[in-house]
Motif scaffolding. Sequence first.
Motif, short mmCIF file in Angstrom:
data_model
loop_
_atom_site.label_atom_id
_atom_site.label_comp_id
_atom_site.label_asym_id
_atom_site.label_seq_id
_atom_site.Cartn_x
_atom_site.Cartn_y
_atom_site.Cartn_z
N GLY A 303 0.80 -1.22 0.00
CA GLY A 303 0.00 0.00 0.00
C GLY A 303 0.83 1.27 0.00
N ARG A 304 2.16 1.12 0.10
CA ARG A 304 3.04 2.29 0.10
C ARG A 304 3.43 2.67 -1.32
NH1 ARG A 304 5.48 -1.08 3.93
NH2 ARG A 304 7.16 -1.51 2.46
N PRO A 305 3.61 3.96 -1.59
CA PRO A 305 4.11 4.37 -2.91
C PRO A 305 5.50 3.79 -3.13
CG PRO A 305 3.29 6.26 -1.66
CD PRO A 305 3.36 5.12 -0.70
N SER A 306 5.84 3.56 -4.37
CA SER A 306 7.16 3.03 -4.71
C SER A 306 8.28 3.94 -4.19
CB SER A 306 7.28 2.90 -6.23
OG SER A 306 8.63 2.81 -6.63
N HIS A 307 9.23 3.36 -3.46
CA HIS A 307 10.36 4.17 -2.97
C HIS A 307 11.25 4.63 -4.12
CE1 HIS A 307 12.44 0.26 -3.31
NE2 HIS A 307 13.55 0.97 -3.40
N VAL A 308 11.26 3.87 -5.22
CA VAL A 308 12.05 4.26 -6.38
C VAL A 308 11.45 5.49 -7.04
CG1 VAL A 308 12.88 3.54 -8.65
CG2 VAL A 308 12.86 1.90 -6.76
N LEU A 309 10.14 5.49 -7.23
CA LEU A 309 9.49 6.64 -7.86
C LEU A 309 9.56 7.88 -6.96
CD1 LEU A 309 6.41 4.93 -9.55
CD2 LEU A 309 8.66 5.45 -10.51
N ARG A 310 9.48 7.66 -5.67
CA ARG A 310 9.64 8.80 -4.76
C ARG A 310 11.08 9.33 -4.81
NH1 ARG A 310 6.93 7.62 1.02
NH2 ARG A 310 7.28 9.87 1.17
N ALA A 311 12.04 8.41 -4.98
CA ALA A 311 13.45 8.83 -5.02
C ALA A 311 13.76 9.70 -6.23
CB ALA A 311 14.36 7.59 -5.02
N ILE A 312 13.01 9.51 -7.33
CA ILE A 312 13.26 10.36 -8.51
C ILE A 312 12.40 11.62 -8.49
CG2 ILE A 312 13.97 8.40 -9.92
CD1 ILE A 312 11.27 8.53 -11.36
N GLY A 313 11.70 11.86 -7.38
CA GLY A 313 11.01 13.12 -7.19
C GLY A 313 9.52 13.11 -7.45
N LEU A 314 8.93 11.95 -7.71
CA LEU A 314 7.49 11.90 -7.94
C LEU A 314 6.72 12.04 -6.63
CD1 LEU A 314 8.40 10.92 -10.75
CD2 LEU A 314 6.54 9.26 -10.67
N ALA A 315 5.61 12.75 -6.70
CA ALA A 315 4.72 12.84 -5.55
C ALA A 315 4.03 11.49 -5.36
CB ALA A 315 3.67 13.93 -5.78
N ASP A 316 3.51 11.27 -4.15
CA ASP A 316 2.86 10.00 -3.86
C ASP A 316 1.74 9.70 -4.85
OD1 ASP A 316 4.56 9.73 -1.78
OD2 ASP A 316 3.06 9.90 -0.19
N ALA A 317 0.95 10.72 -5.21
CA ALA A 317 -0.15 10.51 -6.15
C ALA A 317 0.38 10.09 -7.52
CB ALA A 317 -0.98 11.78 -6.27
N GLN A 318 1.49 10.67 -7.95
CA GLN A 318 2.08 10.29 -9.24
C GLN A 318 2.61 8.86 -9.18
OE1 GLN A 318 4.86 13.65 -9.34
NE2 GLN A 318 3.90 14.31 -11.26
N ALA A 319 3.26 8.52 -8.08
CA ALA A 319 3.79 7.17 -7.93
C ALA A 319 2.68 6.13 -7.95
CB ALA A 319 4.60 7.05 -6.64
N LYS A 320 1.57 6.48 -7.32
CA LYS A 320 0.44 5.54 -7.24
C LYS A 320 -0.36 5.47 -8.53
CE LYS A 320 -0.31 5.43 -2.24
NZ LYS A 320 -1.30 5.63 -1.15
N SER A 321 -0.06 6.36 -9.49
CA SER A 321 -0.74 6.31 -10.78
C SER A 321 0.18 5.73 -11.86
CB SER A 321 -1.20 7.71 -11.20
OG SER A 321 -0.10 8.56 -11.44
N SER A 322 1.23 5.02 -11.42
CA SER A 322 2.22 4.45 -12.34
C SER A 322 2.07 2.94 -12.46
CB SER A 322 3.64 4.78 -11.85
OG SER A 322 3.86 6.17 -11.80
#
Length: 352
Positions: A303-322
């Motif tokens: 249920g957590r956003p991807s730590h990789v997508l967060r590491a490249i600067g994506l917001a949680d909502a963007q990570a969860k829409s990937s």
Amino acid sequence: MSETIYLDYQATAPLAAEVFAAMEPWLKEQFWNPHSAHAGGRKAAAAVEFARAQLASLLPPDGRVIFTSGATEAINLAIKGCGLPVSALASEHAAVLDCVEYLRGDIIPVDPDGRIAEMPSQPGLFAAMLVNNEIGIIQPVADIAATVHSRGGLLLCDAVQGFGRVAIPDGPDLIAISGHKIHGPKGIGALWVRDGIELEPLIHGGGQEQGVRSGTLSPALCAGFGAAAMLASERLEVDAEHVCRLWDHAVELFADWTINGSIEQRYKGNLNIRREGLDVGRLMSECRDVLFSAGSACASGSGRPSHVLRAIGLADAQAKSSIRLGFGRYTTLEEIERAANSINAAAERQLA
């Protein structure tokens, strides 16, 4: 009911028929323990050593191959066994990051493309993945190794997603690889260790694997891993060309999506894309004929956003829409088209 399309190659790859054929005798009549001294045991041991040589032929010449139960064990052995302070990229696999956290090590950021943003300053062991498992980004491993060595450190390279697909660069001191990502069996991996580096065992017992790892080796799994490596080596150019054709077609079909990470510095069997406002969980439930991922299989269900997508600067909502689409040797262009039609239609319905 339509045939299922498999697009999750980063999680695992289909077992090659040639690999199954190499394994089958060791699963049936040739069931011997490779650590037994009798004739059957010696034959099994010879099969293990043949497989070890097959893997070594795709790795640097100045090291040894230690069989493990998978890449996670190989990474744990490398990080915990070297006895050095440890640091790693923020986009590394959980097997690396959890070890770093356990040892209270340092995390090094990546840039918006997913590439290393700054070099580690302290000596010790640094971990850098060759091909990222979530977004496919290729790190400049040779350059990282040169910097790490100039500061008196060692480099661990998680090459799980790159082994057999891209060339292994010069420089790493330890390399973790896995069988099932290259059309081999699950339950087998290996750690390549440069000559002169000694590791403390994680598992104690009989010391069967070079005194570093205890436990009975499976000749079937070793033979399958070796056969998969040889097949990957023989098909390297053909597979790479096929993957590039699939990538080019997929990018056209998903033109309304945004690609996560660098487009140039990546392995093209991995397409990680997003659409703003998309509920990926709902998307996956509506596209059950396409097997794809919302991120790493190791973190699915958290249920957590991807730590990789967060590491490249994506917001949680963007990570969860990937979503992550992984394809390879046995994927067809027609399957890419059918999958794109299904995913795009479901996305349009949801966002309408």
